[in-house]
Scaffold this motif. Structure first.
Motif, short mmCIF file in Angstrom:
data_model
loop_
_atom_site.label_atom_id
_atom_site.label_comp_id
_atom_site.label_asym_id
_atom_site.label_seq_id
_atom_site.Cartn_x
_atom_site.Cartn_y
_atom_site.Cartn_z
N LEU A 138 0.84 -1.20 0.00
CA LEU A 138 0.00 0.00 0.00
C LEU A 138 0.87 1.25 0.00
CD1 LEU A 138 -2.74 1.43 0.15
CD2 LEU A 138 -2.61 1.18 2.65
N LYS A 139 1.86 1.26 0.86
CA LYS A 139 2.76 2.42 0.94
C LYS A 139 3.43 2.67 -0.41
CE LYS A 139 6.88 2.53 3.10
NZ LYS A 139 7.87 2.58 4.19
N HIS A 140 3.91 1.64 -1.06
CA HIS A 140 4.56 1.79 -2.36
C HIS A 140 3.59 2.31 -3.42
CE1 HIS A 140 8.49 0.30 -1.34
NE2 HIS A 140 7.97 -0.81 -0.82
N TYR A 141 2.37 1.79 -3.41
CA TYR A 141 1.40 2.25 -4.39
C TYR A 141 1.00 3.69 -4.13
CZ TYR A 141 -2.42 2.24 -7.71
OH TYR A 141 -3.24 2.54 -8.77
N MET A 142 0.84 4.08 -2.88
CA MET A 142 0.52 5.46 -2.55
C MET A 142 1.64 6.39 -3.01
SD MET A 142 -2.51 5.39 -1.13
CE MET A 142 -2.65 6.97 -0.35
N LYS A 143 2.89 5.95 -2.87
CA LYS A 143 4.01 6.75 -3.37
C LYS A 143 3.94 6.89 -4.89
CE LYS A 143 7.46 5.98 0.21
NZ LYS A 143 8.79 5.41 0.52
N GLU A 144 3.63 5.76 -5.56
CA GLU A 144 3.51 5.79 -7.02
C GLU A 144 2.42 6.78 -7.45
OE1 GLU A 144 1.69 2.95 -10.45
OE2 GLU A 144 3.04 1.98 -9.04
N LEU A 145 1.30 6.75 -6.77
CA LEU A 145 0.19 7.63 -7.13
C LEU A 145 0.54 9.10 -6.97
CD1 LEU A 145 -2.89 5.81 -5.56
CD2 LEU A 145 -2.26 5.94 -7.98
N THR A 146 1.43 9.40 -6.04
CA THR A 146 1.70 10.81 -5.70
C THR A 146 3.08 11.29 -6.14
OG1 THR A 146 2.41 10.15 -3.48
CG2 THR A 146 0.10 10.76 -3.76
N ASP A 147 3.77 10.51 -6.95
CA ASP A 147 5.12 10.93 -7.34
C ASP A 147 5.15 11.80 -8.59
OD1 ASP A 147 4.81 9.20 -9.50
OD2 ASP A 147 6.40 7.81 -8.90
N GLY A 148 3.99 12.14 -9.12
CA GLY A 148 3.92 13.04 -10.26
C GLY A 148 3.68 12.37 -11.60
N ARG A 149 3.65 11.06 -11.64
CA ARG A 149 3.44 10.38 -12.93
C ARG A 149 1.99 10.42 -13.39
NH1 ARG A 149 5.46 4.41 -11.70
NH2 ARG A 149 6.57 5.48 -10.06
N TYR A 150 1.06 10.70 -12.46
CA TYR A 150 -0.36 10.81 -12.80
C TYR A 150 -0.83 12.24 -12.60
CZ TYR A 150 -0.22 5.72 -12.18
OH TYR A 150 0.09 4.40 -12.28
N ASP A 151 -1.65 12.72 -13.53
CA ASP A 151 -2.22 14.06 -13.34
C ASP A 151 -3.53 13.94 -12.55
OD1 ASP A 151 -4.34 13.37 -15.12
OD2 ASP A 151 -3.35 14.33 -16.82
N GLU A 152 -4.12 15.07 -12.24
CA GLU A 152 -5.33 15.11 -11.41
C GLU A 152 -6.45 14.24 -12.00
OE1 GLU A 152 -8.14 16.18 -8.42
OE2 GLU A 152 -5.97 16.30 -8.42
N MET A 153 -6.67 14.34 -13.29
CA MET A 153 -7.76 13.57 -13.91
C MET A 153 -7.49 12.07 -13.84
SD MET A 153 -9.98 15.77 -14.42
CE MET A 153 -11.19 14.68 -15.11
N GLN A 154 -6.26 11.66 -14.02
CA GLN A 154 -5.93 10.24 -13.92
C GLN A 154 -6.14 9.73 -12.50
OE1 GLN A 154 -1.98 10.84 -15.56
NE2 GLN A 154 -2.45 9.38 -17.22
N LEU A 155 -5.76 10.54 -11.52
CA LEU A 155 -5.95 10.15 -10.12
C LEU A 155 -7.43 10.06 -9.78
CD1 LEU A 155 -3.10 12.13 -8.36
CD2 LEU A 155 -3.20 9.67 -8.81
N ARG A 156 -8.23 10.94 -10.33
CA ARG A 156 -9.67 10.87 -10.11
C ARG A 156 -10.23 9.58 -10.69
NH1 ARG A 156 -12.68 16.51 -10.20
NH2 ARG A 156 -11.21 17.72 -8.99
N GLU A 157 -9.77 9.21 -11.87
CA GLU A 157 -10.23 7.95 -12.49
C GLU A 157 -9.82 6.75 -11.63
OE1 GLU A 157 -8.96 7.66 -16.58
OE2 GLU A 157 -9.72 9.66 -17.01
N ILE A 158 -8.61 6.77 -11.11
CA ILE A 158 -8.16 5.67 -10.25
C ILE A 158 -9.04 5.60 -9.01
CG2 ILE A 158 -6.26 4.95 -8.72
CD1 ILE A 158 -4.36 6.04 -10.98
N TRP A 159 -9.30 6.74 -8.38
CA TRP A 159 -10.12 6.76 -7.16
C TRP A 159 -11.53 6.24 -7.47
CZ3 TRP A 159 -8.81 7.12 -2.26
CH2 TRP A 159 -9.81 7.28 -1.31
#
Length: 101
Positions: free
Chosen positions: A44-65
């Motif tokens: 979980l910690k690794h995936y949370m880092k991946e989500l927030t390291d800048g590789r995804y933009d706001e819209m991509q993160l919304r889709e993931i959520w």
């Protein structure tokens, strides 16, 4: 995109009664991680880092959520910010998950 099982399990704690069930975000994270194995916590910690390291933009993160098991949204239309919300959650998870040895 298939979301990692620990992330899906973690997001299932974001349900419609979140404000009744947990007195704070910290309490939610504590409860969510209580039954996670050390390996699940690290994943979980690794995936949370991946989500927030800048590789995804706001819209991509919304889709993931939206693909997660969460019923509560950290955003509404153009309001709110999923990126900042995930960064905040990552910080809480990191406090509960010890560094790898």
């Amino acid at each position: 995109m298939t979301l990692p099982a620990p992330f899906r399990r973690f997001t299932s704690f974001f349900h419609q009664d979140i404000d009744i069930a947990y007195k704070s975000p910290e309490a939610l994270v504590d409860e969510a991680l209580r039954d996670f194995t050390p390996q699940e916590r690290q994943a979980l910690k690794h995936y949370m880092k991946e989500l927030t390291d800048g590789r995804y933009d706001e819209m991509q993160l919304r889709e993931i959520w939206l693909k997660s098991r969460a019923e509560v949204l950290p955003f509404w239309g153009d309001e709110g910010n999923c990126t900042e919300f995930l960064k905040y959650l990552r910080e809480l998870v990191e406090k509960d998950v010890p560094p790898e040895t």
